[in-house]
Structures are given as C-alpha cells and as structure tokens.
Design a protein around this motif. Structure first.
Motif, PDB file in Angstrom:
ATOM      1  N   GLU A 547       0.831  -1.209   0.000  1.00  0.00           N
ATOM      2  CA  GLU A 547       0.000   0.000   0.000  1.00  0.00           C
ATOM      3  C   GLU A 547       0.859   1.250   0.000  1.00  0.00           C
ATOM      4  O   GLU A 547       0.586   2.213  -0.737  1.00  0.00           O
ATOM      5  CB  GLU A 547      -0.927   0.001   1.224  1.00  0.00           C
ATOM      6  CG  GLU A 547      -2.105  -0.940   1.120  1.00  0.00           C
ATOM      7  CD  GLU A 547      -3.157  -0.441   0.160  1.00  0.00           C
ATOM      8  OE1 GLU A 547      -3.034   0.691  -0.342  1.00  0.00           O
ATOM      9  OE2 GLU A 547      -4.107  -1.194  -0.122  1.00  0.00           O
ATOM     10  N   ARG A 549       3.875   1.517  -1.165  1.00  0.00           N
ATOM     11  CA  ARG A 549       4.530   1.623  -2.458  1.00  0.00           C
ATOM     12  C   ARG A 549       3.569   2.193  -3.508  1.00  0.00           C
ATOM     13  O   ARG A 549       3.931   3.025  -4.329  1.00  0.00           O
ATOM     14  CB  ARG A 549       5.036   0.246  -2.883  1.00  0.00           C
ATOM     15  CG  ARG A 549       6.012   0.269  -4.047  1.00  0.00           C
ATOM     16  CD  ARG A 549       6.422  -1.148  -4.387  1.00  0.00           C
ATOM     17  NE  ARG A 549       6.934  -1.851  -3.211  1.00  0.00           N
ATOM     18  CZ  ARG A 549       7.081  -3.170  -3.153  1.00  0.00           C
ATOM     19  NH1 ARG A 549       6.756  -3.912  -4.188  1.00  0.00           N
ATOM     20  NH2 ARG A 549       7.542  -3.732  -2.051  1.00  0.00           N
ATOM     21  N   ARG A 550       2.303   1.746  -3.458  1.00  0.00           N
ATOM     22  CA  ARG A 550       1.313   2.282  -4.394  1.00  0.00           C
ATOM     23  C   ARG A 550       1.095   3.770  -4.154  1.00  0.00           C
ATOM     24  O   ARG A 550       1.020   4.574  -5.095  1.00  0.00           O
ATOM     25  CB  ARG A 550      -0.001   1.532  -4.233  1.00  0.00           C
ATOM     26  CG  ARG A 550       0.012   0.097  -4.728  1.00  0.00           C
ATOM     27  CD  ARG A 550      -1.340  -0.564  -4.459  1.00  0.00           C
ATOM     28  NE  ARG A 550      -1.355  -1.950  -4.914  1.00  0.00           N
ATOM     29  CZ  ARG A 550      -2.377  -2.782  -4.699  1.00  0.00           C
ATOM     30  NH1 ARG A 550      -3.445  -2.349  -4.043  1.00  0.00           N
ATOM     31  NH2 ARG A 550      -2.336  -4.018  -5.133  1.00  0.00           N
ATOM     32  N   THR A 551       0.981   4.156  -2.879  1.00  0.00           N
ATOM     33  CA  THR A 551       0.788   5.566  -2.561  1.00  0.00           C
ATOM     34  C   THR A 551       1.966   6.405  -3.022  1.00  0.00           C
ATOM     35  O   THR A 551       1.808   7.502  -3.571  1.00  0.00           O
ATOM     36  CB  THR A 551       0.572   5.732  -1.047  1.00  0.00           C
ATOM     37  OG1 THR A 551      -0.497   4.894  -0.625  1.00  0.00           O
ATOM     38  CG2 THR A 551       0.259   7.171  -0.703  1.00  0.00           C
ATOM     39  N   ARG A 553       4.062   5.706  -5.468  1.00  0.00           N
ATOM     40  CA  ARG A 553       4.062   5.795  -6.933  1.00  0.00           C
ATOM     41  C   ARG A 553       3.033   6.801  -7.420  1.00  0.00           C
ATOM     42  O   ARG A 553       3.278   7.563  -8.353  1.00  0.00           O
ATOM     43  CB  ARG A 553       3.773   4.423  -7.538  1.00  0.00           C
ATOM     44  CG  ARG A 553       4.940   3.444  -7.404  1.00  0.00           C
ATOM     45  CD  ARG A 553       4.543   2.076  -7.932  1.00  0.00           C
ATOM     46  NE  ARG A 553       5.659   1.128  -7.805  1.00  0.00           N
ATOM     47  CZ  ARG A 553       5.550  -0.179  -8.064  1.00  0.00           C
ATOM     48  NH1 ARG A 553       4.385  -0.676  -8.458  1.00  0.00           N
ATOM     49  NH2 ARG A 553       6.602  -0.965  -7.942  1.00  0.00           N
ATOM     50  N   THR A 554       1.858   6.813  -6.775  1.00  0.00           N
ATOM     51  CA  THR A 554       0.828   7.778  -7.169  1.00  0.00           C
ATOM     52  C   THR A 554       1.286   9.198  -6.905  1.00  0.00           C
ATOM     53  O   THR A 554       1.065  10.114  -7.710  1.00  0.00           O
ATOM     54  CB  THR A 554      -0.471   7.489  -6.405  1.00  0.00           C
ATOM     55  OG1 THR A 554      -0.874   6.138  -6.663  1.00  0.00           O
ATOM     56  CG2 THR A 554      -1.577   8.429  -6.841  1.00  0.00           C
TER      57      THR A 554
END
Length: 573
Positions: A547, A549-551, A553-554
């Motif tokens: 989570e 890492r996704r945040t 990247r966004t």
C-alpha cells in the motif's frame, strides 16, 4: 437580545426550515423516482397521458384557430355587406325629393338637417322601423363639425387609420377596436365608407359599428367545449392505457413473483394458465422451465448425496485396513536398520506415504462432515495470540527444514474471542504450511490485530505469489496454481478448502491476496462474539508495504502541465 443576535437567530431558523423543506422534497422525489422505476404500469399510463395531452393541445389549438378564423371572416363579410346596403340607403335618402312613394313622408317634406331624417331611416328609430344591432356615425366632409351618430358613438371612436383609408376611397375599409359602449368595453368591427350625392355635390363619411359580442360568446363556448372534450379525451385515453397495461402487466407481475419464490427454493411454484395467447404461452414455458429445473436440482441433490455418502463410507471403511497396514508398516519401519539399504528405504517411503494417506483420509472425513451439514463448533473464550503461538510451534520443524523463519507481530493486549480452538488452530497451521511451501525460503510475517468487534490473523509470505483471479480459486478443493509442481511437504490439497469451511462455520472470513513476484497474504477474520455479523477487519488484506509503495508511486507520478501560449516552458526558480 441585541438586534444583531436576533437577526442571526432568524437567519438560523430560516436556514433550518429551508433545510427541512429541502430534505422532505428530496425524500419525496426519491420515493417518486423509486415508484416510477419499479412500476411498469405507471410508466405506460404516464407516457400515454403525456402524449395524449400534447396531441389534444395541438389539435385543440388548431381547431380553435380554424373556427376563430372562420367566424371572424364570416362576421367581417356580413358586416361589410350590411354596411354597403346601408350606404346605398343613405345615398338614396340624401338625394333630392322625388315622387318615389318608397321614401318616408318626413323625408319628402324635408327638415332643417337632412341627416336627422337619414339617421331615423338607417337606425330604424322611426315609427315603423326596427332597432338595428349596430350603431352608425355619419360625417359631412364639407362641414367637419356636422355629424350624426347613434348609440353614443362619437367621431373620436373612429381609428385614424380607418378614417384615412375612407377619405382615400379605399374599398373594404374595416378595423377591429374596443368600443366603450353603454355598459362596458366590447369588441367592435368598424366598417367605413363614403356616400356621394351628385345633386348637392356633398360627400359623407359613413361608419358602422358592428358589435362582436355574439361572436365572442360563440368562440368562448367553442373554446370551452374544446377544453372539456380534450380533457375528457385525455382521461379516457389514460383509463384505456391503465386497463391495457393492467391486462399486460398483471401476468408479468405474477410471473415475477413466482420467479422470486422459485429462486428462494420453492421449486413447486407454478403459474396459472388462462387462454392461449402469448402470456399463456409464457406461463406454460415458465412452468416447464420450473419443472425441468426442479427435476435437475433433485437429480443433482441425489447425485451429491450419493457422492457424499460414498466418500464418507469409503473413508470409514478404509480406516480398518489402514490401521492394520499402519501396524505392519510401523514394525517394518522400526526394524529398517536390519534390512538391506533398498528395503530400508522402502520402509521409510511407505511410512511417509501412510502418514500422508492418513492425513488425506482425515481431511476427506472432515469434508464429508461439512457436506452433510454435521460440523459443529466447540466454542470457548480464547486468546487468539496463544492459538497463533501453538500453530507456529507445530510448524517450526517444517520451517527449519525449508530454512524459513517466522516474524511475529502480536499486540500487547489480549485478543479474546469465542472460537473453536481446534478448528482455528488447524486453519492457522494450514496457512503456515502453505506459506512455507510457496515462500521460497524467505521470512514469513504473522500479524495479529483486533478491534471492538473482530480479531484477525494475517500470514504473509514473499514467494511466487498469486496471479489474477487465483485469490478465490486457491480455496477450491485439490486446486493447484501449477499442476506440474510437486507438493514439497506432502499436502493433501484440501487444507485451504477445509480452512475456509472452518472460517465460514465461525461466521468469519478467509481471504487471500497475491501478486506475481510479490508473494501472497492470507487473512483470517473472526468475530469476537459467536454469531455476530462482521462489518470489517482490523487488518488490511493488502500488505502495508505494498500500500505504501502504491501511494508513493501515485504521489511521484509527474503531472503534465500545458505549455504557455507562446510555446515556452515555465521552470521553477
């Protein structure tokens, strides 16, 4: 109270009242929208009503315009004809005296002003005359101030444009005005013309004022009749649409209700067949479908029952010979050191496969209990942390053989829950064995979380992971992500299926997440109180690092800004 506070209080009260009205209107609109969407009959009737209103309004307007134009034109022609006849009579009355016996006696005798005698003749105010429905105004062009009129008509009542046309000898000069008569203003046609008397050389302007009262009353009655007939026609069409829609919608509604009861398990539900029309054939088709469906379900239930009984019987029958074989295998395994190497290795393989066979037989018996609906819970208030520690202790030996370590993340406070200790421990043991087998020797993270309503345990590995769609298939019986891959710990292929059944029996969830190359995570969520409904889980199904890492990247995704009008880029200083 100061005036400012009173003003704020009034505003606040007004806003509250306005907010309440808006909520009620919104609620009423929502209910109306819901009724509209759910009622086919209401949609048909409303659509018919709207279309009927549009058609009736268009036709009524067209008919009213046509009737109005016809009445007006007829009235104008009649008025012009009567005015022309009167002008001939006026011209004859203003001519010098003759021996014509048709002229009145007063006219033959003469008077101070010949217009007085003419007015008596035209308006019918003489002894033998009849009162005319219109008024007359006669003007002498040679003597502008001299005029004669009836009914209170004055020269100022004549429109200037009409008088200008009359003076220019324009034929058919007629205009429509509002004339202030004796009672109230009324619509009147003013017809103008000239009368020339050659013997005297004088010309007269003659204006006839024809009231439009009767025609207006007629048109008003016609419009009222059109409105009444149109309204009646609209209501009649709405009633017809309602009856037609009811005839069509009622069988459909009955079919829908029967389908709902059939879906709820009432396989003996059937529709009544009336007639031989399309709806009757639909009812026949529905009944045939329901009968075939009930037959197929009955056959499948019998087949399933036979399969469950077969598995249960075979599992029970295998226990007796398996016990005998187990005793013989134990003797051979204990004496394997006295055998030659090949026989000793055979005894070890037989012992391992017998253990796997016993485990599979136990799993099959457990599955048969779930299929038969005979599985029950032995509930006790237990600290889930202790259950996790026991499951890890049972898995330590297997983890050491695969060079895998466990990382525990346990809360400091007790995580009490009403659970079946044996079943939950078996769930965790299966999850740990699965993580060891697919974890590629990397660390396994076991996390325990709790909130007011639920407790959760997450088992995270960093192995091969799961592909899209495999997060639900992984709980199927005997399912493998890679059929060619051999089981390294001798599993039966039923562990995760039994674990899901155990979690469902508790009223909980067993869910999986995974990505290729990122590993996988299994989360068990159980209610603290037996029988309570779960509303959420204390732990996230997706691992926190994924989570984050996704945040990240966004947040790091570049935003493309449009170039300036001159094409130059703007750089930050």
């Amino acid at each position: 109270m100061p005036p400012a506070k009173k003003k704020r209080s009034r505003r606040r009260t007004f806003r509250q009242i306005l907010g309440g009205v808006r909520r009620r209107v919104r609620r009423a609109a929502g209910r109306t929208r819901s009724v509209w969407r759910r009622s086919l009959q209401l949609q048909v009737v409303t659509s018919t009503l709207v279309i009927s209103v549009i058609v009736v309004v268009v036709l009524g307007t067209f008919l009213s315009e046509q009737i109005n134009r016809s009445v007006v034109q007829s009235s104008q022609r009649s008025s012009a004809s009567e005015a022309f006849a009167d002008r001939l009579q006026i011209a004859d009355a203003l001519a010098p005296e003759t021996d014509d016996p048709t002229k009145p006696a007063d006219s033959k005798k003469g008077s101070a002003n010949p217009l007085d005698d003419v007015m008596d003749i035209v308006t019918g105010s003489g002894e033998n005359g009849s009162k005319k429905r219109y008024d007359v105004l006669i003007l002498n062009q040679a003597i502008p101030g001299q005029s004669r009129a009836s009914g209170g008509v004055v020269p100022s009542n004549v429109p200037e444009s009409l008088r200008h046309n009359v003076q220019k000898k324009t034929v058919g000069s007629i205009e429509k005005i509002k004339f202030a008569g004796e009672s109230q203003p009324r619509l009147t046609y003013v017809v103008g013309g000239t009368v020339h008397v050659p013997s005297s050389g004088q010309s007269y302007e003659v204006y006839h004022f024809f009231p439009f009262t009767d025609e207006e009353e007629l048109l008003s009655n016609v419009r009222l009749a059109i409105v009444v007939v149109g309204l009646g026609l609209v209501l009649l069409l709405a009633a017809i649409a309602y009856l037609v829609a009811r005839q069509v919608v009622t069988p459909v509604r009955l079919a829908r209700q029967a389908a709902e009861r059939l879906a709820s398990g009432k396989l003996d539900e059937r529709l009544k067949v009336r007639g031989e029309d399309d709806l009757a054939r639909l009812a026949n088709s529905f009944n045939e479908m329901a009968a075939n469906l009930a037959l197929k379900i009955h056959q499948l239930e019998e087949l399933s029952q036979v399969q469950r009984q077969f598995v249960s019987d075979v599992s029970h029958e295998l226990r007796t010979p398996l016990t005998t074989v187990r005793m013989a295998a134990d003797l051979l395994y204990d004496a394997r050191e006295d055998f030659d190497p090949m026989a000793s290795r055979s005894a070890e393989l037989m012992q391992a496969q017998l253990e796997r066979f016993e485990s599979m037989l136990a799993d099959l018996l457990e599955i048969s209990r779930y299929d038969a609906g005979a599985a029950t819970l032995d509930l006790d208030p237990v600290d889930v942390r202790d259950v996790v520690l026991r499951a890890i202790a049972d898995s330590e030996a297997l983890a050491e053989r695969h060079t895998t370590r466990f990382e525990l993340r346990l809360p400091n406070e007790p995580c009490m829950a009403e659970i079946d200790n044996r079943r939950v421990e078996r769930i965790l043991r299966n999850l740990l064995f699965n993580a060891i087998e697919h974890g590629e020797g990397r660390d396994i993270v076991v996390t325990v979380g709790a909130d007011r309503d639920a407790v959760a345990v997450a088992v995270r590995d960093h192995g091969i992971g799961l592909k899209g769609g495999e997060d639900t298939m992984v709980f199927d019986r005997f399912w493998r992500a890679d059929p060619s891959r051999a089981r390294t710990i001798g599993g039966t292929g039923l562990g995760l299926a039994i674990s899901r059944e155990d979690a469902t029996l508790h009223g909980g969830w067993l869910q999986a997440w995974g990505q290729p190359g990122e590993g996988s995570q299994f989360r068990l969520t159980l209610p603290r109180t037996a029988g309570a409904d779960l509303k959420g889980s204390p732990l996230s199904l997706v691992p926190p690092e994924i989570e984050m890492r996704r945040t990240w990247r966004t947040a790091m995704t570049p935003v493309l800004l449009p170039a300036s009008a001159d094409g130059a880029d703007h750089d930050d200083d």
